[in-house]
Design a protein around this motif. Structure first.
Motif, PDB file in Angstrom:
ATOM      1  N   ILE A 491     -11.349  23.520 -23.900  1.00 20.25           N
ATOM      2  CA  ILE A 491     -12.630  22.324 -24.166  1.00 20.25           C
ATOM      3  C   ILE A 491     -12.391  21.676 -25.633  1.00 20.25           C
ATOM      4  O   ILE A 491     -13.091  20.814 -25.525  1.00 20.25           O
ATOM      5  N   LYS A 492     -11.793  22.289 -26.339  1.00 20.98           N
ATOM      6  CA  LYS A 492     -11.491  21.641 -27.769  1.00 20.98           C
ATOM      7  C   LYS A 492     -10.195  22.206 -28.189  1.00 20.98           C
ATOM      8  O   LYS A 492      -9.682  22.956 -27.951  1.00 20.98           O
ATOM      9  N   LEU A 493      -9.551  20.993 -28.867  1.00 12.84           N
ATOM     10  CA  LEU A 493      -8.196  21.526 -29.476  1.00 12.84           C
ATOM     11  C   LEU A 493      -8.125  20.737 -31.122  1.00 12.84           C
ATOM     12  O   LEU A 493      -8.636  19.576 -31.164  1.00 12.84           O
ATOM     13  N   LEU A 500      -9.443  17.059 -30.470  1.00  8.87           N
ATOM     14  CA  LEU A 500      -9.260  16.430 -29.106  1.00  8.87           C
ATOM     15  C   LEU A 500     -10.296  17.129 -28.239  1.00  8.87           C
ATOM     16  O   LEU A 500     -10.147  18.430 -27.809  1.00  8.87           O
ATOM     17  N   THR A 501     -11.257  16.460 -27.781  1.00  9.58           N
ATOM     18  CA  THR A 501     -12.004  17.254 -26.662  1.00  9.58           C
ATOM     19  C   THR A 501     -12.021  16.515 -25.146  1.00  9.58           C
ATOM     20  O   THR A 501     -12.486  17.351 -24.371  1.00  9.58           O
ATOM     21  N   GLU A 502     -11.444  15.487 -25.044  1.00  7.10           N
ATOM     22  CA  GLU A 502     -11.067  14.869 -23.679  1.00  7.10           C
ATOM     23  C   GLU A 502      -9.770  15.232 -23.286  1.00  7.10           C
ATOM     24  O   GLU A 502      -8.691  15.081 -24.042  1.00  7.10           O
ATOM     25  N   PHE A 503      -9.664  16.074 -22.243  1.00  3.21           N
ATOM     26  CA  PHE A 503      -8.426  16.530 -21.668  1.00  3.21           C
ATOM     27  C   PHE A 503      -7.892  15.885 -20.235  1.00  3.21           C
ATOM     28  O   PHE A 503      -7.028  16.129 -19.703  1.00  3.21           O
ATOM     29  N   VAL A 539      -5.870  24.867 -33.110  1.00  2.00           N
ATOM     30  CA  VAL A 539      -6.347  25.913 -32.595  1.00  2.00           C
ATOM     31  C   VAL A 539      -7.077  25.553 -31.136  1.00  2.00           C
ATOM     32  O   VAL A 539      -7.515  24.028 -31.302  1.00  2.00           O
ATOM     33  N   ILE A 540      -6.936  26.113 -30.185  1.00  2.00           N
ATOM     34  CA  ILE A 540      -7.376  25.738 -28.893  1.00  2.00           C
ATOM     35  C   ILE A 540      -8.630  26.761 -28.320  1.00  2.00           C
ATOM     36  O   ILE A 540      -8.567  27.770 -28.437  1.00  2.00           O
ATOM     37  N   THR A 541      -9.571  26.076 -28.123  1.00  3.19           N
ATOM     38  CA  THR A 541     -10.846  26.866 -27.712  1.00  3.19           C
ATOM     39  C   THR A 541     -11.105  26.604 -26.356  1.00  3.19           C
ATOM     40  O   THR A 541     -10.956  25.385 -25.627  1.00  3.19           O
ATOM     41  N   THR A 542     -11.105  27.692 -25.622  1.00  4.69           N
ATOM     42  CA  THR A 542     -11.555  27.685 -24.235  1.00  4.69           C
ATOM     43  C   THR A 542     -13.125  28.425 -24.042  1.00  4.69           C
ATOM     44  O   THR A 542     -13.740  28.474 -25.135  1.00  4.69           O
ATOM     45  N   VAL A 589      -4.983  10.128 -17.341  1.00  2.91           N
ATOM     46  CA  VAL A 589      -4.030  10.939 -18.280  1.00  2.91           C
ATOM     47  C   VAL A 589      -4.534  12.409 -18.290  1.00  2.91           C
ATOM     48  O   VAL A 589      -5.790  12.690 -18.841  1.00  2.91           O
ATOM     49  N   GLU A 590      -3.539  13.209 -18.005  1.00  3.75           N
ATOM     50  CA  GLU A 590      -4.011  14.829 -18.265  1.00  3.75           C
ATOM     51  C   GLU A 590      -3.310  15.427 -19.372  1.00  3.75           C
ATOM     52  O   GLU A 590      -2.117  15.350 -19.609  1.00  3.75           O
ATOM     53  N   ILE A 591      -4.185  15.980 -20.202  1.00  5.69           N
ATOM     54  CA  ILE A 591      -3.544  16.948 -21.461  1.00  5.69           C
ATOM     55  C   ILE A 591      -3.432  18.564 -21.049  1.00  5.69           C
ATOM     56  O   ILE A 591      -4.582  18.994 -20.724  1.00  5.69           O
ATOM     57  N   THR A 592      -2.629  19.068 -21.037  1.00  6.71           N
ATOM     58  CA  THR A 592      -2.633  20.448 -20.810  1.00  6.71           C
ATOM     59  C   THR A 592      -1.996  21.321 -21.839  1.00  6.71           C
ATOM     60  O   THR A 592      -1.255  20.900 -22.711  1.00  6.71           O
ATOM     61  N   VAL A 593      -2.581  22.597 -21.819  1.00  6.26           N
ATOM     62  CA  VAL A 593      -2.275  23.529 -22.790  1.00  6.26           C
ATOM     63  C   VAL A 593      -1.659  24.849 -21.943  1.00  6.26           C
ATOM     64  O   VAL A 593      -2.310  25.310 -21.198  1.00  6.26           O
ATOM     65  N   GLU A 594      -0.637  25.402 -22.554  1.00  2.31           N
ATOM     66  CA  GLU A 594      -0.159  26.756 -22.091  1.00  2.31           C
ATOM     67  C   GLU A 594       0.323  27.670 -23.057  1.00  2.31           C
ATOM     68  O   GLU A 594       0.999  27.026 -24.177  1.00  2.31           O
ATOM     69  N   LEU A 595       0.303  28.710 -22.965  1.00  2.00           N
ATOM     70  CA  LEU A 595       0.984  29.678 -24.058  1.00  2.00           C
ATOM     71  C   LEU A 595       2.559  30.367 -23.331  1.00  2.00           C
ATOM     72  O   LEU A 595       2.272  30.809 -21.990  1.00  2.00           O
ATOM     73  N   THR A 596       3.423  30.260 -23.907  1.00  2.00           N
ATOM     74  CA  THR A 596       4.843  30.814 -23.303  1.00  2.00           C
ATOM     75  C   THR A 596       5.450  31.768 -24.452  1.00  2.00           C
ATOM     76  O   THR A 596       5.055  31.710 -25.890  1.00  2.00           O
ATOM     77  N   PRO A 597       6.294  32.501 -23.801  1.00  2.00           N
ATOM     78  CA  PRO A 597       7.279  33.601 -24.772  1.00  2.00           C
ATOM     79  C   PRO A 597       8.158  32.476 -25.637  1.00  2.00           C
ATOM     80  O   PRO A 597       8.288  31.358 -25.306  1.00  2.00           O
TER      81      PRO A 597
END
Length: 680
Positions: A491-493, A500-503, A539-542, A589-597
C-alpha cells in the motif's frame, strides 16, 4: 656476380617517384609492375638462349623460326613478339625517344594473353592485377614515363637463374611490405623464419620417389611457398609441386609469374575461405602466414553457409586466423604435416565454450598439434609482437601421440646490426638448428616442455550460489515448497527520495506526455529501475507488515506491530509493467513487489583430468575447499588455452634488503656532502 647488387639499383627508381610527388606508401604500386616486367623479360630471353643451346648451332640453322617460336610458346612460361620475333628488349625501346610511346605500347601488347592479364596491360572491367596500364597513365601525366622506364630497362637480370631472381624478388617484396602493408595484419615472412619453417619440414619428411605437394593458402607473392620449396630441393632429390592461392591482386600476379618458371607450380587467385581453388586436393605439407586480426565480416554470409565441412567452429568476426587454421587442417592428407605462423591470440583468445577455445580443443582432440614455438619479438618487418609457429602433424611418432610440446625460442636469436623496419632480430642458423634438434628430441629442456595434451584443458564450472546473511540463512528457507518468490500487495513504498502509493496507474500528465505508454517509457519505468534496496532505504508497507533490507546483517527484515523478524538473505524486486486495454481492464501501469532468495551465478576455473571420474572428483574437492556458501552445479564447459607466460614465467630475482639499505645509506651520505658544499 651477386644478384643482390641490383637491390639498391631497383630502389633507386623510387627516387624519381619521390621527385614527382608520389608518396612513399604508394611506391610499391608503381614499382611492382615494372619489376615484374623486367623479371619476365629476363626470363624469356634466358629461356630463348637455353632453348637454342639445347638444340645446338647446327640443328638450329635448319629449324624455321616459326617452329622455334612454337617451341617457346609450348613451354607455357610466356611469350613476347618484340623479344622473340623482333629481337628487341625494353632497353632497345628506350633508346629512341621519338618512337618510345608507340614502341612501348606495342611491346606490352606483344606479350601472350596471360602475361598481359597479370601485368594489367589491357584496360577493362576485369581484374587489373599489377595494373601497369594505370601506372603508365599516372607516370605519363607527370611526364616521367620515359625516364622511369629507362631506369628499369637498365636492370639486367638475364645472367641470373630462377633461384637467384627469386632471392632478389624476396628482398624487394620485403621492403615493399615494410612501407606498405595494404591490409592491416599482413605480415611478410622474413627469410630466417622461412629457413626455420623449412628446417622443421625437412626434419619430418623423408627421401622418396613420390611427389611432395606443398600448399600455402595465403601465399601472397610466394616468398614463403617458393622459399620453402627451394630449401627442400637443396636437401632432397624428391620432386616437389607447389600450390598457392591469394586474394591480393598484385601479389597474386607476382606469384603467378614466378610459378610459370618453376617445374610444377599452380597459383590461383581468390579468397581461400570462400572459394577454395584446390577443393579436391590434399597435400603432404601445408604452410601459411595468414593475416592477423583481419575481419571476415565482408564475406560472413558465405562462410556461414559453407558446405565443405572444414569449419568446425566460427571464431570472432574480427579475426580470421583460426578459419585459415581449420582450412589448412582440412587440406592435409592422411600423413601430412604443416607449419603455420600466428600471433598470440590463437593461443588464448576466447573463454571456455567460445569458438576460439572450441577450435583449440578440436585441434588437440584430433591430436594434430605436435608443437607450438614462440619466436622472438621484433622478428617481423612491421610488427614487434610475439609470433608463434604451430607445428601440425597427422603422422606423429608413437611417443608423440597425445602430446604437445611448447618451445620458448623467444631468446634464440641474434641481434641485427641494422634494423629493418620493426625487425631487429633474426633466428640465425645456429639457433634454427638448435630449435629443430629440440623439436626432434621431444624432451624437456630449460626452454622446452612436453605435456600431455590434456594439460592445456580446463573446467569452467558454472554454479548457482545462494547468498546467506551473517547467520548463514537464506530467504529460500521461508518460501513454501515449490515457490521461487513471495509476492507482496503493497500500500506504500518509501525510498530515500519520497514515497509511492499508487501501484496501479491509469492517468498521466497530458501536457507532458502523449499517452500513458509514453509516460511509462519515459518516466515510470526508468524510475522503478533506479530503485536499489541496498543503496538507499526501501521500505514496503502492506496491510499486515513492513519489509526492508538490513545492509549490516545482509538480511531481509519483516516487522509486525513493532516485532522484527530476520527472514534471511534475499532481494526486494520492484517491477513496472505496461498493460494494454482488455475487455475487463482499462489501459494501466502495474507496479509489483516481490521478495526472492539472492542467487548469484558464478564460474570456477578448475584443472582438468582426462578420466571422467577423476575429473568429477577434482571438481567436488575444489568446491569443498573453496566454496563456503550453498550452491548448485550448473553446466560444465571444457576450455583449452596454451599459455606460454604461465609455463615459462621466470620471476625477477629480488635484491637482498641489506644491499638496498646499503645503497640508500650511501646516497644519503652523498646528498649530505652536496648540501654541505652548497652551504659553503
Amino acid at each position: 656476380m651477386n644478384i643482390l647488387q641490383y637491390e639498391s639499383k631497383i630502389w633507386a627508381t623510387a627516387d624519381l617517384l619521390r621527385g614527382c610527388g608520389i608518396k612513399e606508401s604508394e611506391w610499391p604500386s608503381f614499382m611492382m609492375p615494372f619489376f615484374a616486367l623486367v623479371m619476365v623479360e629476363s626470363r624469356l630471353v634466358r629461356m630463348m638462349d637455353d632453348e637454342k643451346n639445347e638444340i645446338g648451332e647446327e640443328a638450329l640453322s635448319g629449324i624455321p623460326k616459326e617452329d622455334l617460336y612454337e617451341l617457346i610458346k609450348d613451354k607455357g612460361q610466356g611469350y613476347n613478339k618484340y623479344i622473340f620475333e623482333k629481337n628487341l628488349t625494353l632497353s632497345d625501346i628506350c633508346k629512341n625517344d621519338k618512337s618510345f610511346y608507340n614502341d612501348f605500347d606495342a611491346y606490352l601488347k606483344g606479350f601472350d594473353g596471360e602475361t598481359k592479364d597479370l601485368l594489367g596491360v589491357d584496360t577493362g572491367d576485369g581484374e587489373k592485377y599489377l595494373d601497369i596500364r594505370g601506372v603508365i597513365t599516372k607516370l605519363k601525366a607527370k611526364d616521367v614515363l620515359l625516364g622511369y622506364t629507362k631506369l628499369w630497362s637498365g636492370i639486367d637480370l638475364m645472367p641470373f637463374n630462377n633461384s637467384e631472381i627469386t632471392t632478389l624478388e624476396e628482398h624487394i617484396k620485403r621492403k615493399w611490405a615494410d612501407i606498405s602493408a595494404e591490409t592491416a595484419g599482413e605480415q611478410y615472412t622474413p627469410d630466417d623464419v622461412i629457413a626455420l619453417i623449412s628446417e622443421i619440414i625437412a626434419s619430418k619428411i623423408e627421401e622418396s620417389d613420390t611427389l611432395l605437394k606443398i600448399y600455402d593458402c595465403t601465399c601472397g607473392g610466394g616468398n614463403l611457398l617458393f622459399g620453402v620449396e627451394d630449401r627442400i630441393n637443396e636437401k632432397f632429390s624428391r620432386l616437389t609441386e607447389t600450390y598457392g592461392q591469394d586474394w591480393n591482386d598484385s601479389l597474386y600476379a607476382l606469384a603467378k609469374i614466378e610459378s610459370r618458371f618453376r617445374p610444377d607450380s599452380k597459383i590461383e587467385h581468390g579468397n581461400t575461405l570462400v572459394d577454395d581453388k584446390f577443393y579436391n586436393e590434399k597435400f603432404d605439407v601445408v604452410i601459411a602466414n595468414p593475416p592477423y586480426g583481419v575481419s571476415w565480416k565482408g564475406y560472413q554470409k558465405d562462410i556461414n553457409n559453407d558446405k565443405t565441412g572444414r569449419f568446425k567452429f566460427l571464431p570472432s568476426i574480427s579475426d580470421g586466423q583460426l578459419l585459415f587454421m581449420q582450412h589448412l587442417v582440412s587440406k592435409l592428407d592422411l600423413s601430412g604435416m604443416g607449419v603455420v605462423v600466428h600471433n598470440g591470440s590463437t593461443l588464448f583468445s576466447g573463454d571456455a565454450g567460445s569458438a576460439e577455445s572450441n577450435i583449440r580443443k578440436w585441434l588437440l582432440d584430433s591430436d594434430i598439434v605436435e608443437a607450438v614455438i614462440q619466436l622472438p619479438t621484433d622478428e617481423f618487418f612491421n610488427t614487434g609482437i610475439y609470433t608463434y609457429l604451430w607445428v601440425l602433424n597427422k603422422n606423429k611418432q608413437e611417443r608423440h601421440i597425445d602430446k604437445v610440446m611448447l618451445i620458448n625460442a623467444s631468446e634464440k636469436f641474434k641481434p641485427l646490426k641494422k634494423s629493418k623496419g620493426s625487425k631487429r632480430k633474426e633466428v640465425d642458423e645456429a639457433n634454427r638448428l638448435e630449435i629443430v634438434e629440440t623439436l626432434t628430441k621431444y624432451e624437456d629442456t630449460d626452454y622446452a616442455k612436453v605435456f600431455d595434451k590434456e594439460y592445456f584443458y580446463f573446467n569452467k564450472q558454472a554454479i548457482m550460489l545462494t547468498n546467506v546473511d551473517e547467520d548463514g540463512n537464506s530467504f529460500e528457507s521461508k518460501l513454501k515448497k515449490g515457490k521461487s518468490s513471495e509476492k507482496l500487495t503493497p500500500i506504500k513504498l518509501i525510498n530515500g527520495e519520497g514515497d509511492l502509493t499508487e501501484f496501479t496507474i491509469t492517468t498521466f500528465d497530458e501536457n507532458k506526455y502523449g499517452s500513458l505508454k509514453d509516460a511509462f517509457e519515459q518516466d515510470i519505468k526508468p524510475y522503478i529501475a533506479s530503485l536499489d534496496y541496498k543503496e538507499q532505504p526501501l521500505v514496503i508497507t502492506t496491510t499486515k507488515a513492513k519489509y526492508w533490507f538490513d545492509t549490516d546483517k545482509e538480511t531481509l527484515m519483516k516487522e509486525i506491530n513493532g516485532k522484527k523478524e530476520l527472514l534471511g538473505c534475499g532481494k526486494i524486486v520492484v517491477k513496472a509493467g505496461f498493460k494494454k486495454v482488455s475487455k475487463t481492464q482499462i489501459e494501466r501501469v502495474e507496479i509489483t513487489v516481490e521478495l526472492t532468495p539472492d542467487y548469484q551465478k558464478d564460474y570456477e576455473i578448475i584443472p582438468y583430468h582426462k578420466d571422467e571420474t577423476d575429473n568429477q572428483t577434482a571438481i567436488a574437492d575444489f568446491m569443498g575447499k573453496y566454496i563456503t556458501r550453498p550452491f548448485e552445479y550448473l553446466e560444465n564447459v571444457v576450455g583449452v588455452e596454451l599459455n606460454f607466460n604461465k609455463i615459462f614465467y621466470k620471476p625477477e630475482k629480488l635484491r637482498d634488503v641489506v644491499d638496498i639499505l646499503g645503497e640508500i645509506e650511501a646516497l644519503n651520505e652523498e646528498i649530505k656532502g652536496l648540501e654541505e658544499g652548497l652551504e659553503l
